[in-house]
Design a protein around this motif. Structure first.
Motif, mmCIF file in Angstrom:
data_model
loop_
_atom_site.group_PDB
_atom_site.id
_atom_site.type_symbol
_atom_site.label_atom_id
_atom_site.label_comp_id
_atom_site.label_asym_id
_atom_site.label_seq_id
_atom_site.Cartn_x
_atom_site.Cartn_y
_atom_site.Cartn_z
ATOM 1 N N MET A 18 0.550 -1.059 0.220
ATOM 2 C CA MET A 18 0.242 -0.007 0.028
ATOM 3 C C MET A 18 1.171 1.141 -0.452
ATOM 4 S SD MET A 18 -2.815 1.231 2.470
ATOM 5 C CE MET A 18 -4.499 0.383 1.857
ATOM 6 N N GLY A 19 2.184 1.178 -0.167
ATOM 7 C CA GLY A 19 2.751 2.546 -0.603
ATOM 8 C C GLY A 19 3.277 2.871 1.297
ATOM 9 N N GLU A 20 3.459 3.906 1.252
ATOM 10 C CA GLU A 20 4.075 5.239 2.405
ATOM 11 C C GLU A 20 3.137 4.761 3.766
ATOM 12 O OE1 GLU A 20 3.255 9.362 1.754
ATOM 13 O OE2 GLU A 20 3.978 8.355 0.402
ATOM 14 N N ARG A 21 1.502 4.334 3.507
ATOM 15 C CA ARG A 21 1.011 4.875 4.592
ATOM 16 C C ARG A 21 0.260 3.420 4.795
ATOM 17 N NH1 ARG A 21 -2.462 9.962 4.594
ATOM 18 N NH2 ARG A 21 -0.894 11.194 3.150
ATOM 19 N N SER A 22 1.756 2.252 4.575
ATOM 20 C CA SER A 22 0.909 0.958 5.246
ATOM 21 C C SER A 22 1.854 1.419 6.584
ATOM 22 C CB SER A 22 1.761 0.191 4.353
ATOM 23 O OG SER A 22 3.089 -0.151 4.203
ATOM 24 N N PRO A 23 1.590 0.474 7.729
ATOM 25 C CA PRO A 23 2.161 -0.151 8.473
ATOM 26 C C PRO A 23 3.455 -0.347 8.649
ATOM 27 C CG PRO A 23 -0.174 -1.641 8.575
ATOM 28 C CD PRO A 23 0.500 -0.835 7.337
ATOM 29 N N GLY A 24 4.207 -0.920 7.414
ATOM 30 C CA GLY A 24 5.367 -0.937 7.693
ATOM 31 C C GLY A 24 6.038 -0.271 6.969
ATOM 32 N N ALA A 25 5.632 1.085 6.661
ATOM 33 C CA ALA A 25 6.325 1.905 6.748
ATOM 34 C C ALA A 25 6.446 2.825 8.019
ATOM 35 C CB ALA A 25 5.448 3.164 5.598
ATOM 36 N N ARG A 26 5.810 2.726 9.045
ATOM 37 C CA ARG A 26 5.443 3.405 9.995
ATOM 38 C C ARG A 26 6.797 3.013 11.350
ATOM 39 N NH1 ARG A 26 4.200 4.421 15.075
ATOM 40 N NH2 ARG A 26 2.558 6.286 15.431
ATOM 41 N N GLU A 27 6.503 1.212 11.105
ATOM 42 C CA GLU A 27 7.491 0.773 11.577
ATOM 43 C C GLU A 27 9.054 1.078 11.053
ATOM 44 O OE1 GLU A 27 8.728 -3.794 13.182
ATOM 45 O OE2 GLU A 27 6.840 -3.209 12.424
ATOM 46 N N ARG A 28 9.272 1.014 9.890
ATOM 47 C CA ARG A 28 10.464 1.205 9.112
ATOM 48 C C ARG A 28 11.370 2.897 9.853
ATOM 49 N NH1 ARG A 28 8.284 -0.571 4.466
ATOM 50 N NH2 ARG A 28 8.771 2.001 3.925
ATOM 51 N N ILE A 29 10.161 3.190 9.957
ATOM 52 C CA ILE A 29 10.371 4.863 10.086
ATOM 53 C C ILE A 29 11.526 4.742 11.092
ATOM 54 C CG2 ILE A 29 9.858 6.920 10.634
ATOM 55 C CD1 ILE A 29 7.542 6.891 8.140
ATOM 56 N N VAL A 30 9.815 4.387 12.718
ATOM 57 C CA VAL A 30 10.582 4.060 13.938
ATOM 58 C C VAL A 30 11.793 3.741 14.099
ATOM 59 C CG1 VAL A 30 9.630 3.146 16.227
ATOM 60 C CG2 VAL A 30 8.378 4.047 14.862
ATOM 61 N N ALA A 31 11.957 2.295 13.988
ATOM 62 C CA ALA A 31 13.755 1.200 13.455
ATOM 63 C C ALA A 31 14.909 2.113 13.096
ATOM 64 C CB ALA A 31 13.279 0.338 12.577
ATOM 65 N N GLY A 32 14.442 3.253 11.782
ATOM 66 C CA GLY A 32 15.301 4.126 11.403
ATOM 67 C C GLY A 32 15.785 4.787 12.076
ATOM 68 N N ALA A 33 14.841 5.500 13.240
ATOM 69 C CA ALA A 33 15.315 6.281 13.700
ATOM 70 C C ALA A 33 15.607 5.649 14.865
ATOM 71 C CB ALA A 33 13.303 6.920 14.909
ATOM 72 N N ALA A 34 15.707 5.079 15.688
ATOM 73 C CA ALA A 34 16.465 4.124 17.121
ATOM 74 C C ALA A 34 17.704 4.164 16.537
ATOM 75 C CB ALA A 34 15.971 2.467 17.200
ATOM 76 N N ASP A 35 17.965 3.466 15.042
ATOM 77 C CA ASP A 35 19.313 2.756 15.025
ATOM 78 C C ASP A 35 19.859 4.602 14.320
ATOM 79 O OD1 ASP A 35 21.084 1.759 13.479
ATOM 80 O OD2 ASP A 35 21.078 2.011 11.083
ATOM 81 N N MET A 36 19.606 5.370 13.545
ATOM 82 C CA MET A 36 20.068 6.897 13.869
ATOM 83 C C MET A 36 20.656 7.621 14.659
ATOM 84 S SD MET A 36 19.573 9.167 10.563
ATOM 85 C CE MET A 36 20.535 9.799 10.276
ATOM 86 N N ILE A 37 19.778 7.158 16.281
ATOM 87 C CA ILE A 37 19.526 7.808 17.476
ATOM 88 C C ILE A 37 20.957 7.133 18.079
ATOM 89 C CG2 ILE A 37 19.035 8.005 19.640
ATOM 90 C CD1 ILE A 37 16.414 8.463 18.020
ATOM 91 N N ARG A 38 20.722 5.835 18.057
ATOM 92 C CA ARG A 38 22.061 5.031 18.595
ATOM 93 C C ARG A 38 23.560 5.182 17.999
ATOM 94 N NH1 ARG A 38 23.002 -1.145 17.171
ATOM 95 N NH2 ARG A 38 22.679 -1.151 14.293
ATOM 96 N N ARG A 39 23.301 5.393 16.901
ATOM 97 C CA ARG A 39 25.394 6.242 16.122
ATOM 98 C C ARG A 39 25.025 7.714 16.510
ATOM 99 N NH1 ARG A 39 26.486 1.911 12.399
ATOM 100 N NH2 ARG A 39 24.706 0.928 12.073
ATOM 101 N N ARG A 40 24.333 8.458 16.038
ATOM 102 C CA ARG A 40 24.293 10.206 16.283
ATOM 103 C C ARG A 40 23.965 11.028 17.834
ATOM 104 N NH1 ARG A 40 22.718 11.558 10.610
ATOM 105 N NH2 ARG A 40 23.423 13.966 10.848
ATOM 106 N N GLY A 41 22.811 10.093 17.786
ATOM 107 C CA GLY A 41 21.951 11.053 19.329
ATOM 108 C C GLY A 41 20.952 11.884 18.486
ATOM 109 N N LEU A 42 20.516 11.795 19.640
ATOM 110 C CA LEU A 42 19.082 12.913 18.767
ATOM 111 C C LEU A 42 19.072 14.243 18.525
ATOM 112 C CD1 LEU A 42 15.575 13.124 18.686
ATOM 113 C CD2 LEU A 42 15.849 13.451 21.364
#
Length: 196
Positions: free
Chosen positions: A1-25
């Protein structure tokens, strides 16, 4: 379903966790988070109308839940097994990233919130640390530790491991985590054996 699928939301959250653990908030923008997750910037604001701080709080909870699930599963074999799994996760994270990544929960906890909204991410970090301590303390009690001591040891273990992660990243060396593992394991063994 594209960008509005539940998978997109989880990818954003997982990606944010990854970036924060590398660079900080503070060093991570919403635009970079969207790009890292491979999603359009608009979808980030769609899912997280509270902006960066809402996303950070959810990323912290996401990371905390993932670590907590492993910790809870391994604690079924006892407090020492759970501790080893907890330490092992951080050891792998640092070695696999060549010490470029640590714990996103710690990263958010040590940054001064830019505004009142930022306190939501710090509050999420506090919740995660408490959850980890709670499951470890429960396991210690179940294996014979006195309740007050179990709570103190669980707080010590979480604080020591998180602190060791920070030291290892700064030194680019795993020694502090390995030393912490030896001492914490001895404390947990003594607490559960002495109380039986």
């Amino acid at each position: 379903m594209g960008e509005r699928s539940p998978g997109a939301r989880e990818r954003i959250v997982a990606g944010a966790a990854d970036m924060i653990r590398r660079r900080g908030l503070a060093a991570t923008s919403v635009r970079e988070l969207a790009a890292h997750a491979g999603t359009p910037l608009g979808s980030t604001y769609h899912y997280f109308p509270g902006g960066k701080q809402q996303l950070a709080a959810e990323a912290v909870r996401y990371a905390g839940d993932r670590v907590g699930a492993v910790l809870a599963r391994e604690l079924a074999a006892g407090p020492v097994a759970g501790l080893r799994a907890f330490l092992g996760m951080w050891r792998r994270t640092m070695l696999d990233s060549d010490f470029r990544a640590g714990c996103p929960v710690l990263a958010v906890a040590v940054e001064e919130p830019a505004d009142e909204a930022g306190s939501a991410a710090v509050a999420a970090a506090a919740e995660v640390f408490t959850a980890w301590e709670t499951v470890l303390a429960r396991s210690l009690r179940e294996h014979g530790a006195e309740p007050g001591r179990a709570a103190r040891l669980a707080a010590l273990a979480v604080a020591a491991v998180e602190g060791a992660v920070a030291v290892c990243r700064a030194r680019r060396d795993i020694g502090a985590l390995d030393d912490t593992a030896v001492e914490l394991e001895a404390l947990l063994r003594a607490a559960t054996a002495a109380e039986r």
